[in-house]
Design a protein around this motif. Structure first.
Motif, PDB file in Angstrom:
ATOM      1  N   MET A   1      63.283  48.861 -17.434  1.00  0.00           N
ATOM      2  CA  MET A   1      62.990  50.203 -16.657  1.00  0.00           C
ATOM      3  C   MET A   1      64.090  50.358 -15.692  1.00  0.00           C
ATOM      4  O   MET A   1      64.709  51.232 -15.339  1.00  0.00           O
ATOM      5  N   LYS A   2      64.410  49.124 -14.938  1.00  0.00           N
ATOM      6  CA  LYS A   2      65.548  49.042 -14.176  1.00  0.00           C
ATOM      7  C   LYS A   2      66.777  49.467 -14.604  1.00  0.00           C
ATOM      8  O   LYS A   2      67.566  50.040 -13.792  1.00  0.00           O
TER       9      LYS A   2
ATOM     10  N   LEU B   1      58.879  54.701 -20.174  1.00  0.00           N
ATOM     11  CA  LEU B   1      57.595  54.544 -19.361  1.00  0.00           C
ATOM     12  C   LEU B   1      56.387  54.158 -20.478  1.00  0.00           C
ATOM     13  O   LEU B   1      55.512  53.507 -20.191  1.00  0.00           O
TER      14      LEU B   1
ATOM     15  N   GLU C   1      57.065  50.340 -21.826  1.00  0.00           N
ATOM     16  CA  GLU C   1      56.877  49.392 -20.686  1.00  0.00           C
ATOM     17  C   GLU C   1      55.489  49.369 -20.040  1.00  0.00           C
ATOM     18  O   GLU C   1      55.065  48.518 -19.524  1.00  0.00           O
TER      19      GLU C   1
ATOM     20  N   THR D   1      57.421  47.759 -12.076  1.00  0.00           N
ATOM     21  CA  THR D   1      58.486  47.816 -12.866  1.00  0.00           C
ATOM     22  C   THR D   1      58.822  46.842 -13.981  1.00  0.00           C
ATOM     23  O   THR D   1      58.310  45.642 -13.702  1.00  0.00           O
ATOM     24  N   SER D   2      59.726  47.116 -14.597  1.00  0.00           N
ATOM     25  CA  SER D   2      60.337  45.794 -15.606  1.00  0.00           C
ATOM     26  C   SER D   2      61.824  45.792 -15.560  1.00  0.00           C
ATOM     27  O   SER D   2      62.367  47.005 -15.116  1.00  0.00           O
TER      28      SER D   2
ATOM     29  N   TYR E   1      56.012  49.856  -6.499  1.00  0.00           N
ATOM     30  CA  TYR E   1      55.304  49.809  -7.975  1.00  0.00           C
ATOM     31  C   TYR E   1      55.961  48.711  -8.795  1.00  0.00           C
ATOM     32  O   TYR E   1      57.041  48.595  -8.774  1.00  0.00           O
TER      33      TYR E   1
ATOM     34  N   ILE F   1      60.058  55.634  -9.450  1.00  0.00           N
ATOM     35  CA  ILE F   1      58.623  55.943  -9.751  1.00  0.00           C
ATOM     36  C   ILE F   1      58.098  56.715  -8.471  1.00  0.00           C
ATOM     37  O   ILE F   1      57.174  57.631  -8.625  1.00  0.00           O
TER      38      ILE F   1
ATOM     39  N   LEU G   1      64.833  53.132 -13.528  1.00  0.00           N
ATOM     40  CA  LEU G   1      63.349  53.825 -13.279  1.00  0.00           C
ATOM     41  C   LEU G   1      63.012  52.692 -12.439  1.00  0.00           C
ATOM     42  O   LEU G   1      61.894  51.903 -12.915  1.00  0.00           O
ATOM     43  N   ASP G   2      63.561  52.457 -11.198  1.00  0.00           N
ATOM     44  CA  ASP G   2      62.986  51.434 -10.344  1.00  0.00           C
ATOM     45  C   ASP G   2      61.884  52.135  -9.268  1.00  0.00           C
ATOM     46  O   ASP G   2      61.380  52.820  -9.782  1.00  0.00           O
ATOM     47  N   SER G   3      61.371  51.216  -8.508  1.00  0.00           N
ATOM     48  CA  SER G   3      60.007  51.592  -7.736  1.00  0.00           C
ATOM     49  C   SER G   3      60.491  52.844  -7.034  1.00  0.00           C
ATOM     50  O   SER G   3      59.590  53.651  -6.979  1.00  0.00           O
TER      51      SER G   3
END
Length: 701
Positions: free
Chosen positions: A160-161, A24, A27, A156-157, A154, A170, A165-167
């Motif tokens: 992150m995915k 987090l 990114e 993301t990158s 949201y 988050i 850590l997808d939308s």
């Protein structure tokens, strides 16, 4: 002082941990609860509508369907494995397909269960399928994340995915923070501002921006957060402006003396326009106040900013001060230098130039003359900010196209005198009103909105590739009258990716149409050595060549009154502002000038609008407003100014009314409470003390 859990590192948030916290930070630049709470959705998906399977079509972006999993099987081997489930409602059956997380799907997606499947429908072999659908049990669970009429999405990158850590993740993390810590959110706007504009509280706004119950609550949250964002930008800008006026004394230019009068009465080759007179008067008044002037002059190409700058510098000279003029490129610096020398006829004052190409011997002599006060006006590039360049008594700094210089570069010029010199900023790029308020909100703005008497508006035509011979014929007519022509290309050499008429092929075509020795062609592009570039430009300026074939290197810095035609190849590839700047290279003499926009036949809607705008108007301010709508503020200002425009919520095109409200509120605020001493403004004073590096208001003497 209130210690908030919102300052806690995300490492300690349930569902994050060290690895995700690091992701987090890297990114998104987010490391605390509060920063994640201020990471707003960039769009919402309406989850109120449910579709039947027989209503689906492949053009739909995202849909949700209620149905049952009637069967599920794993197909394929190793890397080609996938899980396919049959999903059925009362109108038909479709496939749900997973290529990843197969074990989780096998363990958790149950046959006969009723689900809401959400995703993009795809048509394959006469049947519909959704790959990697979002699945929720039906009916939905209640709670703050359950009643999702509008689902937040949201930024993301890819990294992150991959770290899961997808939308949706988050969304869950933000839900945790709101559930546990929303009551720790503190208001940052005074109650009287909230009441005046009927704004909801900051706490309510944060809940509703992430989890809106309906479009109405979302609109209230957006308005509150947009106002807050624009208000604090204006507070900081106008605070800086006020701080400078209280802290920085300025040189007094009380005398309009021999230099100004002699130039105005005997040397000025034309009458000043009313706009030029108005701006000179504003500068004159500024320099009599005893505080540092910080003024921006906006003027379209050819509106006469250089003469205004010269008269301001002569005013400094009349009062015993030196002046300097800084330009972003050597070409432009030399252009300004030559313009000043020509206007002054080499008399009245001493003008010198300093660039990166000045020799060591030239520099040594110039440094000595400058410190002795023997140079009245110094023109140059960023070489002016070098520590070795010392003035005897610098009173005025003129900066051309200031967006091309960094803040620190400009600040170095201010420190060249004990009393900070007055600052005059010029730009030939008309700036939309909303952008000027945000970018240059701490400057006083003057606009030169008239062209000098005798200047004729440039006629602009749009021609397609099939009309090329007509364009060549027109060129020959103009050259036969003794005029000169620019031809500008977006590329130097052929590109496999872009099917553009490139400069090298264009030169060959020119030489075929205009054989030597009848016509001379100058070639200028950014990859040439500076000396070659100067040589070719000088040939064109001296009239030794009739055609200049160039890339956009000539966007600024070439002033040839005899050039009457500007031809822009592949004009659809240029932005509006750049097209307008290029067009401004002609129309500088008394003769009628022309701009021809050459394009292919296939044009997108934005390209058509740009070209139609260019044909319709010569007004740079009208053009800049349309350019802002097409490109957005970030693209127009470039990276140098991006800091002030890192807006999370507000949009300078759509939110002009809110911006004006915010600015007016700050202006009224400082009129009533200059030092922010009233109890109702304590929140704002705390913000200023926390955010600015400058001296707090209560310490200003």
């Amino acid at each position: 002082m209130f210690a908030s859990n919102l300052d806690t590192s995300l490492v300690y948030l349930k569902g994050v941990g060290p690895k995700r916290a690091e992701l987090l930070q890297k990114e998104l630049g987010i490391s605390t609860y509060e920063q994640l709470l201020n990471h707003y959705p960039f769009r919402y998906i309406d989850r109120t509508r449910f579709y039947k399977i027989n209503e689906l079509n492949p053009d739909m972006p995202l849909v949700q369907v209620i149905g049952r999993i009637t069967s599920k099987e794993t197909i394929g081997e190793k890397h080609k494995k996938r899980v396919v489930a049959k999903f059925t409602d009362d109108t038909g059956t479709m496939d749900l397909v997973w290529f990843q997380s197969l074990k989780w799907v096998e363990d958790h997606v149950m046959r006969s269960s009723l689900y809401i499947a959400f995703g993009k429908p795809t048509l394959f072999n006469n049947g519909f399928s959704i790959s990697h659908p979002d699945l929720e049990t039906y009916p939905r669970q209640t709670g703050i994340t359950g009643n999702l009429t509008l689902q937040p999405i949201y930024n993301t990158s890819e990294k992150m995915k991959k770290g899961f850590l997808d939308s949706k993740c988050i969304q869950k993390l933000i839900h945790h923070i709101i559930e546990l810590h929303i009551n720790e959110v503190r208001e940052n706007l005074p109650a009287y501002i909230l009441e005046k504009y009927k704004l909801i509280s900051r706490k309510e706004a944060l809940i509703h921006i992430h989890f809106p119950a309906n479009t109405s609550t979302l609109q209230h949250a957006e308005r509150r957060l947009k106002f807050e964002e624009l208000f604090f930008i204006q507070l900081q800008l106008l605070y800086n402006k006020q701080l400078r006026s209280l802290k920085f004394k300025g040189a007094l230019f009380n005398t309009v003396g021999e230099k100004v009068n002699t130039f105005y009465n005997t040397m000025l080759p034309f009458d000043l326009t009313n706009a030029q007179k108005r701006v000179i008067k504003e500068i004159r008044l500024d320099t009599q106040k005893g505080i540092q002037m910080n003024r921006l002059i906006q003027g379209d190409v050819g509106s006469g900013k250089t003469v205004v700058a010269l008269m301001s510098m002569l005013l400094a000279n009349d009062n015993g001060y030196q002046a300097c003029m800084m330009a972003p490129t050597e070409i432009l610096a030399r252009q300004h230098y030559q313009s000043l020398v020509d206007l002054l006829k080499g008399e009245l004052i001493s003008v010198a130039i300093l660039t990166g190409n000045s020799t060591k011997k030239q520099r040594t002599i110039l440094h000595q003359q400058l410190e002795a006060g023997e140079i009245d006006i110094l023109v140059g590039t960023h070489a002016l900010i070098e520590d070795k360049v010392q003035f005897k008594n610098l009173g005025l700094v003129v900066i051309d196209e200031q967006h091309r210089f960094g803040v620190e570069q400009r600040a170095k010029l201010w420190r060249k005198n004990v009393v900070p010199p007055h600052i005059l900023v010029m730009t030939a790029t008309p700036i939309p009103r909303t952008l000027a308020m945000t970018l240059y909100g701490d400057l006083d703005v003057s606009v030169i909105d008239e062209l000098p008497v005798g200047r004729k508006p440039i006629e602009t035509k749009h021609l397609f590739e099939g009309q090329r011979m007509r364009m060549f014929g027109f060129m020959k007519q103009e050259i036969a009258k003794g005029r000169q022509v620019y031809i500008v290309y977006p590329l130097i050499r052929e590109s496999e990716k872009l099917d553009l008429l490139h400069l090298e092929a264009g030169v060959e075509q020119m030489r075929y149409q205009f054989p030597l020795p009848d016509y001379q062609i100058s070639i200028v592009h950014g990859q040439m050595p500076n000396a070659d570039k100067q040589y070719e430009m000088q040939r064109f300026i001296d009239g030794k060549s009739q055609i200049m074939v160039a890339t956009t290197v000539i966007e600024v810095g070439v002033n040839v009154p005899n050039a009457s035609v500007m031809i822009i190849e592949n004009a659809e590839r240029f932005g509006l502002s750049q097209l307008h700047q290029l067009r401004g290279r002609v129309g500088r003499g008394a003769e009628q000038s022309f701009c021809i926009l050459m394009t292919g036949n296939k044009l997108g809607p934005n390209s058509k609008l740009r070209l139609e705008t260019m044909v319709k108007t010569n007004n740079g301010f009208e053009i800049s407003e349309i350019d802002l709508q097409l490109r957005g503020p970030g693209d127009i200002t470039g990276t140098q100014q991006s800091g002030v425009l890192e807006l999370k919520m507000a949009n300078l095109v759509k939110d002009q009314i809110i911006l004006q409200e915010a600015r007016n509120t700050v202006i009224e605020l400082f009129e009533k409470d200059t030092m922010l001493e009233l109890p109702e403004n304590i929140l704002l004073k705390n913000y200023i003390n926390k955010r600015t590096r400058a001296i707090a208001f209560d310490k200003i003497s």
